[in-house]
Design an enzyme around this catalytic site. Structure first.
Site, mmCIF file in Angstrom:
data_model
loop_
_atom_site.group_PDB
_atom_site.id
_atom_site.type_symbol
_atom_site.label_atom_id
_atom_site.label_comp_id
_atom_site.label_asym_id
_atom_site.label_seq_id
_atom_site.Cartn_x
_atom_site.Cartn_y
_atom_site.Cartn_z
ATOM 1 N N GLU A 77 0.804 -1.220 0.000
ATOM 2 C CA GLU A 77 0.000 0.000 0.000
ATOM 3 C C GLU A 77 0.841 1.276 0.000
ATOM 4 O O GLU A 77 0.301 2.379 -0.064
ATOM 5 C CB GLU A 77 -0.938 0.006 1.205
ATOM 6 C CG GLU A 77 -2.016 -1.054 1.160
ATOM 7 C CD GLU A 77 -2.980 -0.931 2.328
ATOM 8 O OE1 GLU A 77 -3.978 -0.194 2.193
ATOM 9 O OE2 GLU A 77 -2.733 -1.556 3.366
ATOM 10 N N SER A 136 -6.768 -2.147 1.232
ATOM 11 C CA SER A 136 -6.860 -1.949 -0.217
ATOM 12 C C SER A 136 -7.343 -3.197 -0.951
ATOM 13 O O SER A 136 -7.072 -3.378 -2.136
ATOM 14 C CB SER A 136 -5.508 -1.499 -0.797
ATOM 15 O OG SER A 136 -5.173 -0.219 -0.347
ATOM 16 N N GLU A 162 -16.028 -2.721 7.244
ATOM 17 C CA GLU A 162 -14.784 -2.462 7.960
ATOM 18 C C GLU A 162 -14.654 -0.971 8.235
ATOM 19 O O GLU A 162 -15.405 -0.151 7.699
ATOM 20 C CB GLU A 162 -13.567 -2.944 7.167
ATOM 21 C CG GLU A 162 -13.338 -2.208 5.847
ATOM 22 C CD GLU A 162 -12.126 -2.750 5.105
ATOM 23 O OE1 GLU A 162 -11.642 -3.841 5.444
ATOM 24 O OE2 GLU A 162 -11.679 -2.070 4.163
ATOM 25 N N SER A 201 -10.143 10.254 -3.959
ATOM 26 C CA SER A 201 -10.493 9.355 -2.856
ATOM 27 C C SER A 201 -11.818 9.754 -2.216
ATOM 28 O O SER A 201 -12.286 10.892 -2.364
ATOM 29 C CB SER A 201 -9.392 9.359 -1.789
ATOM 30 O OG SER A 201 -8.183 8.835 -2.290
#
Length: 335
Positions: free
Chosen positions: A15, A167, A296, A307
């Site tokens: 990541e 991810s 989550e 994003s």
């Protein structure tokens, strides 16, 4: 005098590439009239800052300082933008606690806990109006008979994922029992994820992601939700980072009642887990029941221009620069 900000990026996992992009965007948005910003890269090989001449300056790990032109620079606050270990799993937070350096993320215990999807679900299971999918948590010692345990307790299809990954790395949607062993191996072998695997029953519904943060005035602000619609089987790594595979709708098309219910649930999650700074909660809205199912929580969510959190900040009516200022000033408040 300006506040000295260590903008911390990189990390020890795959990541890191995403982390560098997030940090670059955050740096471009920070108010340089208020802050002196120093990007700090953390990798397995070294911790360093690159000066204007392109020279790597190592970080003194005793107090997280830099020596620049024979002057020792100490930071006022750390803006953590590492996705995965060691910036999202509590390791870096514990270190900063020991040297008394404020930081923008959740604390060490919360960060460590929320990286463990199975443990997080157990703590949130009794929140009113929040539901969790049936699941099985497998440890490395369960690897030999993990497939049997899953078959005995869960119904197809399954989501198989590393219990401490991000991810969507190492994740597989399993539609047949024949696919299960390979999916378990893929999740167990994902780099730096602790060799624990969470297997969940599939929930049919719409997928959402929604941010929440505590501002400098100590108020909890719930951002507008984003709905995720992908051409893939699920919102996997490729869907997240390859343009054109996913449609993201911000603000999401939810009724007023659904918006209020989601906001109350997300606030309860934030408080229950003792979160700090900004976090993002992912959830399903089941088609038949209209129930919200927890997926989550992400305590260091992505911060590129595309994003979810920056999208939601803009939809809320804030500039990203003002949003990041709120996070820094909140971190500097006495705890």
């Amino acid at each position: 005098m300006k506040t000295k900000v260590a903008l911390i990026t990189g990390g020890y996992t795959g990541e890191a590439e995403v982390s560098f992009k997030s940090a670059s965007f955050v740096e471009s948005q920070l108010d340089l009239e208020k802050y002196d910003v120093y990007p700090i890269t953390i990798s397995l090989a070294s911790w360093f800052y690159v000066n204007d001449a392109g020279v790597k300056i190592p970080v003194n790990r005793e107090d997280f300082s830099l020596t620049l032109d024979d002057h020792v620079l100490k930071f006022d606050v750390a803006f953590i933008i590492i996705h995965g270990t060691p910036g999202e799993d509590g390791r870096l937070q514990g270190y900063f606690d020991m040297i008394s350096l404020p930081y923008t993320s959740c604390g060490a215990l919360t960060s460590a806990l929320t990286m463990n999807k199975g443990y997080t679900k157990a703590i949130l299971a009794d929140i009113p109006e929040l539901f969790v999918a049936n699941s099985v948590l497998l440890f490395d010692t369960d690897r030999a008979d993990g497939a049997r345990r899953v078959q005995e307790r869960l119904s197809l299809p399954y989501f198989v994922k590393p219990n401490a990954g991000g991810s969507s790395i190492g994740m597989t949607k399993v539609k047949t029992l024949e696919e299960l062993p390979a999916a378990l191996d893929k999740a167990f072998d994902a780099e730096n994820t602790g060799k624990q695997v969470l297997v969940e029953e599939f929930v049919t519904g719409r997928e959402f992601s929604q941010g929440i943060f505590r501002n400098a005035a100590d108020e909890l602000i719930v951002l507008p939700a984003t709905e995720v619609r992908t051409t893939r089987d699920f919102f996997d790594f490729e869907a997240k980072y390859i343009p054109g595979l996913t449609e993201e709708i911000t603000p999401a098309e939810l009724t007023s009642e659904q918006q209020e219910r989601a906001a109350q649930i997300i606030k309860e999650i934030y408080v229950r887990l003792n979160c700090k700074g900004m976090v993002r909660v992912d959830f399903f809205l089941e088609e038949q029941s209209d129930r919200f199912y927890f997926i989550e929580i992400n305590t260091i969510p992505g911060q590129t221009a595309q994003s979810f959190i920056p999208q939601q900040v803009r939809s809320y009516g804030l500039k990203e620069s003002d949003f990041y200022t709120e996070l820094i000033e909140a971190a500097l408040r006495p705890r």
